[in-house]
Write an enzyme that holds these catalytic residues in place. Structure first.
Site, short mmCIF file in Angstrom:
data_model
loop_
_atom_site.label_atom_id
_atom_site.label_comp_id
_atom_site.label_asym_id
_atom_site.label_seq_id
_atom_site.Cartn_x
_atom_site.Cartn_y
_atom_site.Cartn_z
N HIS A 54 59.37 13.36 26.75
CA HIS A 54 59.59 14.37 25.72
C HIS A 54 59.73 13.67 24.38
O HIS A 54 60.72 12.99 24.12
CB HIS A 54 60.87 15.16 26.04
CG HIS A 54 61.18 16.22 25.00
ND1 HIS A 54 62.45 16.64 24.74
CD2 HIS A 54 60.38 16.94 24.18
CE1 HIS A 54 62.42 17.58 23.80
NE2 HIS A 54 61.17 17.78 23.44
N HIS A 77 60.15 26.88 25.67
CA HIS A 77 59.95 25.41 25.63
C HIS A 77 61.12 24.62 26.18
O HIS A 77 60.99 23.43 26.42
CB HIS A 77 59.63 24.95 24.22
CG HIS A 77 60.83 24.62 23.37
ND1 HIS A 77 61.86 25.49 23.15
CD2 HIS A 77 61.16 23.49 22.70
CE1 HIS A 77 62.76 24.93 22.37
NE2 HIS A 77 62.37 23.72 22.09
#
Lengths: 133, 474
Positions: free
Chosen positions: B233, B397
């Site tokens: 990420h 998300h």
């Protein structure tokens, strides 16, 4: 002259109250100096930077000035301490900022325009800037 | 603010006294999440988004919506091309922040005690922390190639594989990219950062596949129970932040010329067809390509770490499942219109059969990765037809932050949190105790509830749960 930091979820807010426009810009620089000060270690060599920015109004000029300080902290390791000279025109600002070399923590990523203000107020001026951290 | 239910988990806002909204504002949430959302100013921010010139259908919010700068995080706004606006704040500072999932050819049981060494080796090799270099050093021409081409420009250097490119959203390249529109300052901030993690909520996570809820889709994604995965990420680092800063300022100065008035200056925008709009789309696309290349280089470094600990065969057989962006604006075609879809803290989730999906995922739908907070499960979803009908092909998300960093630090010390995570079988590397405490799991909303809502809304379906077994934080 006064400034204070407020922390919200995912952001830092700087609020300044000052008697003059010049003092408001100066307080904002001092506040950034506090934020970017080394957590450890002695101050390095003294440094001065002459800065010139543009913006559509006082608030945008303040954001642009602080954005310069973020860039200098990230790329030059500059820790600001004081606003030595300031010339604010219509849509432009020139300033000399003094400080020292150091290892400022890179916690500020951007100066946002969210809730950005620079307004006359009783007794002087108030300004608000929200930082992306 | 009045809120009217228009679907099982869909709500429409009716703010009193506002006549500046061009379209409705809608939120996907259940009752509990909606109540939580109403505790901050994110719904007001969503109504502000509904004022943007050229916006169509509705300003949409995913169930993980929370307060942001200008746009709330978790917002979707489509503006009609060619003259609808593009807003840098509608993409966010970390342009193309996103998630990449790698799948290793072994189970957590087979990994066994080598887990500690693998997490340690990944932490040792991948540069972490804000502003630090340590990434791939490129000359100007090579840097421009990354901005123009994204990760495909790195394959010739032996970094990654063509299959990695195929299994990346938009094949890792937005065609509008023009390196010449990226400022010298943005280049300076991005120099040396390619292949580095950054800080804050960015992380690398070693995981094992937990529950599988859709065996067919899981098989298509190459995921099996107890399999080891790595979730990356991260985004476009300082380069993306500077591109956003540059264009928020430039568009702010041009608002009057375009006859645009806004309720919040961070919404600054310009018609996509204007000089400011075109230049931003070119620079943003270059920053998006940089972000895909950034995760691509990190994936390569992780494969090197895997080779070092588990052997070259294991590294070579480590496949990229997919890579998705969750901060970007893209030209798309929806309901007969060409639109620019801003996704800020929202993930594209195209359904089965969509022509933009790789052949391997045409039947399953697009893989979507929803990271949990540190120490909690993440989810693999697959896009469903409802996403095209209701949300411009978009889902949530992540979990969404609930507490400030200071409040999180006040509730637990980093050393104590590290001990708790280690006791739960999660190896932690790379974070200072202070940074660790700021990212404590309780500082974020529960991701499971968010994922359930998008499934109930028909936007995406759960495929597999990913349980953390190791974390590397910036």
């Amino acid at each position: 002259m006064a400034y204070r930091w407020g922390e919200h979820v995912g952001e830092l807010e700087l609020a300044v109250e000052a008697e003059t426009e010049e003092a408001a810009f100066g307080d904002a620089v001092r506040a950034f100096g506090e934020l970017l000060a080394d957590e450890d270690g002695a101050p390095g060599e003294p440094r001065h930077y002459a800065l010139a920015v543009t913006g559509s109004d006082r608030a945008a000029l303040l954001a642009a000035l602080l954005d310069e300080l973020i860039f200098l902290a990230e790329t030059e390791g500059f820790v600001p301490q004081a606003l030595d000279e300031l010339r604010v025109g219509d849509g432009s600002l020139e300033a000399t900022v003094s400080g020292h070399e150091g290892e400022p923590p890179h916690l500020v990523k951007a100066v946002t325009h969210h809730r950005l203000r620079f307004d006359p107020a009783p007794g002087g001026f108030t300004a608000t800037v929200v930082l992306d951290v | 603010m009045n809120v009217r239910r228009i679907g099982e988990v869909e709500w429409e806002l009716a703010p009193a006294g506002r006549d500046d909204m061009r379209v409705p504002a809608r939120v996907f949430a259940d009752e509990e999440l909606l109540e939580a959302v109403r505790s901050d100013d994110s719904l007001e921010q969503l109504c502000n988004v509904a004022t943007l010139p050229g916006i169509v259908t509705a300003a949409l919010a995913m169930p993980d919506i929370h307060s942001g700068y200008g746009f709330p995080v978790g917002a979707v706004a489509a503006t009609e091309l060619p003259d609808g606006v593009v807003s840098p704040g509608g993409v966010g500072y970390d342009i193309n922040c996103g998630v990449r999932l790698l799948a290793l050819p072994l189970t957590a049981r087979e990994l066994g005690k080598r887990k500690e060494a693998l997490v340690h080796e990944i932490a040792r090799r991948v540069p972490t922390g804000t502003g630090r270099g340590g990434g791939l050093e490129l000359d100007d021409a090579a840097f421009d190639a990354v901005l123009a081409e994204g990760p495909r420009g790195l394959i010739g250097r032996g970094i990654g594989t063509p299959e990695d490119i195929e299994r990346t959203e938009s094949q890792g390249r937005l065609d509008d990219a023009d390196p010449a529109r990226v400022s010298a300052r943005a280049r300076t901030r991005g120099a040396g950062q390619l292949g580095s993690l950054g800080s804050g909520n960015h992380f690398l996570e070693l995981q094992r596949v937990g529950r599988i809820l859709d065996a067919e889709a899981a098989a298509a994604f190459g995921l099996a129970e107890d399999q080891v995965t790595v979730l990356i990420h991260s985004g476009s680092r300082g380069l993306g932040h500077q591109v956003c800063t540059d264009f928020v300022k430039r568009m702010d100065a041009a608002l009057a010329r375009h006859g645009i008035t806004l309720p919040d200056r961070q919404l600054s925008c310009a018609p996509a067809s204007s000089a400011e709009g075109r230049d931003y789309l070119r620079a943003m696309s270059a920053a998006a390509n940089f972000a895909w290349a950034n995760r691509h280089v990190m994936a390569h470094t992780i494969r090197e770490a895997i080779a070092g600990v588990l052997g070259a065969e294991t590294a070579d057989a480590t496949r990229q499942v997919y890579d998705v962006a969750h901060n970007v604006a893209k030209r798309e075609h929806h309901s007969g219109r060409d639109v620019l879809v801003h996704r800020k803290g929202a993930t594209r989730a195209f359904p089965p059969g969509h022509p933009e999906l790789p052949e391997a995922y045409r039947e399953s739908g697009q893989p979507v990765f929803i990271p949990g907070s540190m120490g909690t499960a993440s989810w693999v979803l697959a896009g469903r037809p409802g996403s095209m009908e209701h949300s411009f092909g978009t889902v949530c998300h992540g979990a969404g932050r609930r507490l400030s960093r200071t409040r999180a630090r006040k509730q637990i010390g980093g050393a104590e949190l590290r001990r708790q995570l280690e006791d739960a079988g999660i190896t932690v590397r790379g974070a200072s105790n202070k940074g660790l405490a700021e990212e404590a799991p309780f500082a974020y909303k529960a991701v499971e509830r968010v994922v359930e809502v998008v499934e109930r809304a028909g936007l995406a379906a759960r495929v597999a749960e990913l349980r953390p077994i190791g974390v590397v934080k910036g």
